[in-house]
Motif scaffolding. Structure first.
Motif, PDB file in Angstrom:
ATOM      1  N   TRP A  97      12.341   7.355   7.317  1.00 40.38           N
ATOM      2  CA  TRP A  97      13.262   6.416   7.963  1.00 40.38           C
ATOM      3  C   TRP A  97      14.170   5.748   6.923  1.00 40.38           C
ATOM      4  N   LEU A  98      13.624   5.454   5.755  1.00 37.46           N
ATOM      5  CA  LEU A  98      14.444   4.905   4.681  1.00 37.46           C
ATOM      6  C   LEU A  98      15.486   5.922   4.220  1.00 37.46           C
ATOM      7  N   PHE A  99      15.100   7.205   4.233  1.00 28.72           N
ATOM      8  CA  PHE A  99      16.036   8.256   3.835  1.00 28.72           C
ATOM      9  C   PHE A  99      17.226   8.318   4.789  1.00 28.72           C
ATOM     10  N   VAL A 100      16.949   8.254   6.075  1.00 30.75           N
ATOM     11  CA  VAL A 100      18.025   8.273   7.071  1.00 30.75           C
ATOM     12  C   VAL A 100      18.927   7.051   6.903  1.00 30.75           C
ATOM     13  N   ALA A 101      18.316   5.878   6.711  1.00 31.77           N
ATOM     14  CA  ALA A 101      19.104   4.665   6.509  1.00 31.77           C
ATOM     15  C   ALA A 101      19.941   4.756   5.238  1.00 31.77           C
ATOM     16  N   GLY A 102      19.377   5.329   4.169  1.00 32.49           N
ATOM     17  CA  GLY A 102      20.111   5.481   2.923  1.00 32.49           C
ATOM     18  C   GLY A 102      21.306   6.406   3.070  1.00 32.49           C
ATOM     19  N   LEU A 103      21.144   7.503   3.806  1.00 33.76           N
ATOM     20  CA  LEU A 103      22.273   8.398   4.050  1.00 33.76           C
ATOM     21  C   LEU A 103      23.368   7.687   4.841  1.00 33.76           C
ATOM     22  N   GLY A 104      22.958   6.855   5.796  1.00 33.01           N
ATOM     23  CA  GLY A 104      23.939   6.092   6.559  1.00 33.01           C
ATOM     24  C   GLY A 104      24.747   5.157   5.673  1.00 33.01           C
ATOM     25  N   ASP A 124       0.843  -1.197   0.000  1.00 35.37           N
ATOM     26  CA  ASP A 124       0.000   0.000   0.000  1.00 35.37           C
ATOM     27  C   ASP A 124       0.879   1.248   0.000  1.00 35.37           C
ATOM     28  N   PRO A 125       0.583   2.231  -0.863  1.00 37.06           N
ATOM     29  CA  PRO A 125       1.397   3.454  -0.893  1.00 37.06           C
ATOM     30  C   PRO A 125       1.441   4.190   0.444  1.00 37.06           C
ATOM     31  N   ARG A 126       0.395   4.025   1.246  1.00 37.53           N
ATOM     32  CA  ARG A 126       0.400   4.687   2.555  1.00 37.53           C
ATOM     33  C   ARG A 126       1.497   4.139   3.453  1.00 37.53           C
ATOM     34  N   LEU A 127       1.813   2.857   3.285  1.00 36.77           N
ATOM     35  CA  LEU A 127       2.913   2.273   4.054  1.00 36.77           C
ATOM     36  C   LEU A 127       4.255   2.821   3.570  1.00 36.77           C
ATOM     37  N   LEU A 128       4.413   2.951   2.260  1.00 33.47           N
ATOM     38  CA  LEU A 128       5.635   3.544   1.724  1.00 33.47           C
ATOM     39  C   LEU A 128       5.800   4.979   2.205  1.00 33.47           C
ATOM     40  N   ARG A 129       4.683   5.667   2.286  1.00 29.41           N
ATOM     41  CA  ARG A 129       4.729   7.062   2.740  1.00 29.41           C
ATOM     42  C   ARG A 129       5.188   7.163   4.187  1.00 29.41           C
ATOM     43  N   ARG A 130       4.708   6.274   5.036  1.00 31.06           N
ATOM     44  CA  ARG A 130       5.097   6.316   6.455  1.00 31.06           C
ATOM     45  C   ARG A 130       6.567   5.973   6.646  1.00 31.06           C
ATOM     46  N   TRP A 131       7.085   5.078   5.816  1.00 29.17           N
ATOM     47  CA  TRP A 131       8.455   4.627   5.979  1.00 29.17           C
ATOM     48  C   TRP A 131       9.465   5.502   5.265  1.00 29.17           C
ATOM     49  N   THR A 187      10.904  10.474  -0.220  1.00 30.59           N
ATOM     50  CA  THR A 187      11.024  11.356   0.939  1.00 30.59           C
ATOM     51  C   THR A 187      10.519  12.760   0.642  1.00 30.59           C
ATOM     52  N   LEU A 188      10.893  13.292  -0.515  1.00 26.82           N
ATOM     53  CA  LEU A 188      10.446  14.645  -0.855  1.00 26.82           C
ATOM     54  C   LEU A 188       8.937  14.683  -1.091  1.00 26.82           C
ATOM     55  N   ALA A 189       8.385  13.629  -1.693  1.00 26.78           N
ATOM     56  CA  ALA A 189       6.928  13.562  -1.861  1.00 26.78           C
ATOM     57  C   ALA A 189       6.240  13.488  -0.501  1.00 26.78           C
TER      58      ALA A 189
END
Length: 381
Positions: free
Chosen positions: A90-97, A80-87, A137-139
């Protein structure tokens, strides 16, 4: 009221309930987009067989990559896109790491440090995943705020975009950093930012061009100089682009015939199965073959933009639109650099060039686009 009376009262709703038990409702795949992507993959394998020197094992490996990529697409289409939106944050922070980890302890190859190896897992390139995480993340950021965005919100988005772009450029990977920057800028443009802000930003970017030149590495500067005058070093830096333009021009309208190319099969054209594969296509199948490929690309892009326009919320519209337009940039940059109208930046031709990570990333993005459309259909009809 019994079930038959309910069906007579709401025939459209009842017929939709019956239609909802189709294969597409269970898999959450968009039929038209899936057909276009399968056609593109099939055409890609057809061209790749010749570009690889009729290497059956290479074709089998590419076919396995397609299978994995379509599996990832199916998985993400069911989320569900709503799940992608919530995560997304956190995915952005993990990606930067992971990007920081690449710079600190990444695996290097050919003068670039772009990969990371974890125990028990094959090495992978975190920058490829950021092609999806950044627009997500920007969306997410814009979906939580009123549009058109305020100046302060635009500034925050630019900072969020600049951090991963600079980290990836540091690896160095100019092509991927530019693609990620484009994906974020597309989210910004689709958010309804005012035109005067766009023109002002373009003027500032033009004024900062000398700073960009100063920040480039020597080989990156050489690519730009070669783009401006490839004949200045025909046996060195200009060899690739000269040979690719020769292959494209020699194909004419109808080409020399499948498997009958000379530039690639006689090893005049380097990287013929990766970045320069469309030169092989142009030489063997001519202008007609190239136009057929562009027609399939156009259908994919048109369907993606249609899904973006039909999205039920801001997040879906921005994410689907950004991923589709970034796919267009893939196509435009690759064809532009092979034909000599853009500098060579190492961007593969999507779903045609040999590769694994880029194909999986692209299909994951299309899985998200399908999820946005199919979940919307279930909610609104």
């Amino acid at each position: 009221m019994n079930y038959r009376d309910f069906q007579r009262t709401l025939p459209e709703a009842a017929s939709h309930l019956q239609r909802g038990r189709s294969l597409w409702s269970y898999t959450h795949l968009d039929a038209w987009l899936l057909i276009f992507l399968l056609a593109l993959a099939g055409y890609g394998l057809f061209v790749f067989y010749s570009a690889s020197g009729q290497d059956v094992q290479a074709v089998q490996r590419q076919l396995i990559r397609y299978g994995v990529a379509f599996g990832v697409m199916l998985l993400l289409a069911c989320i569900d896109p709503r799940l992608l939106r919530r995560w997304a944050p956190w995915l952005f922070v993990a990606g930067l790491g992971l990007l920081v980890a690449v710079l600190v302890a990444g695996v290097g190859a050919k003068g670039a440090q772009r990969w990371i190896a974890l125990p028990g897992l094959p090495r992978f390139q975190p920058s490829e995943v950021m092609k999806l995480i950044v627009p997500m993340t920007l969306a997410w950021f814009f979906a939580e705020r009123p549009l058109p965005p305020r100046a302060s919100h635009v500034l925050v988005v630019l900072v969020l975009l600049l951090i991963p772009t600079l980290l990836i450029a540091k690896q160095p990977d100019l092509g991927t950093s530019l693609l990620i920057a484009c994906s974020g800028l597309f989210v910004l443009l689709l958010s309804g930012i005012r035109w005067r802000v766009i023109f002002a930003a373009a003027a500032v970017a033009g004024a900062c061009a000398p700073l960009l030149w100063m920040g480039m590495r020597d080989y990156q500067r050489q690519r730009v100089l070669t783009f401006l005058n490839p004949e200045s070093d025909p046996l060195g830096a200009g060899w690739n682009i000269i040979q690719s333009k020769t292959a494209i021009g020699s194909g004419g309208v109808y080409g020399k015939g499948w498997l009958n190319g000379t530039q690639s099969h006689l090893d005049f054209l380097p990287e013929s199965h990766t970045d320069f594969i469309i030169a092989v296509l142009a030489e063997e199948l001519g202008l007609v073959g190239v136009l057929a490929l562009l027609a399939v690309y156009l259908l994919v892009i048109a369907r993606g933009l249609y899904i973006a326009a039909q999205a039920q919320d801001t997040y879906g519209r921005l994410l689907a639109g950004s991923l589709t337009l970034t796919f267009f940039v893939y196509v435009f940059v690759n064809i532009g650099m092979v034909s000599g109208i853009l500098p060579v930046v190492g961007v593969p031709l999507p779903l045609v060039s040999y590769g694994g990570t880029s194909i999986v990333t692209l299909m994951a993005g299309f899985g998200m686009i399908m999820s946005i459309h199919t979940h919307r259909t279930m909610v609104t009809r």
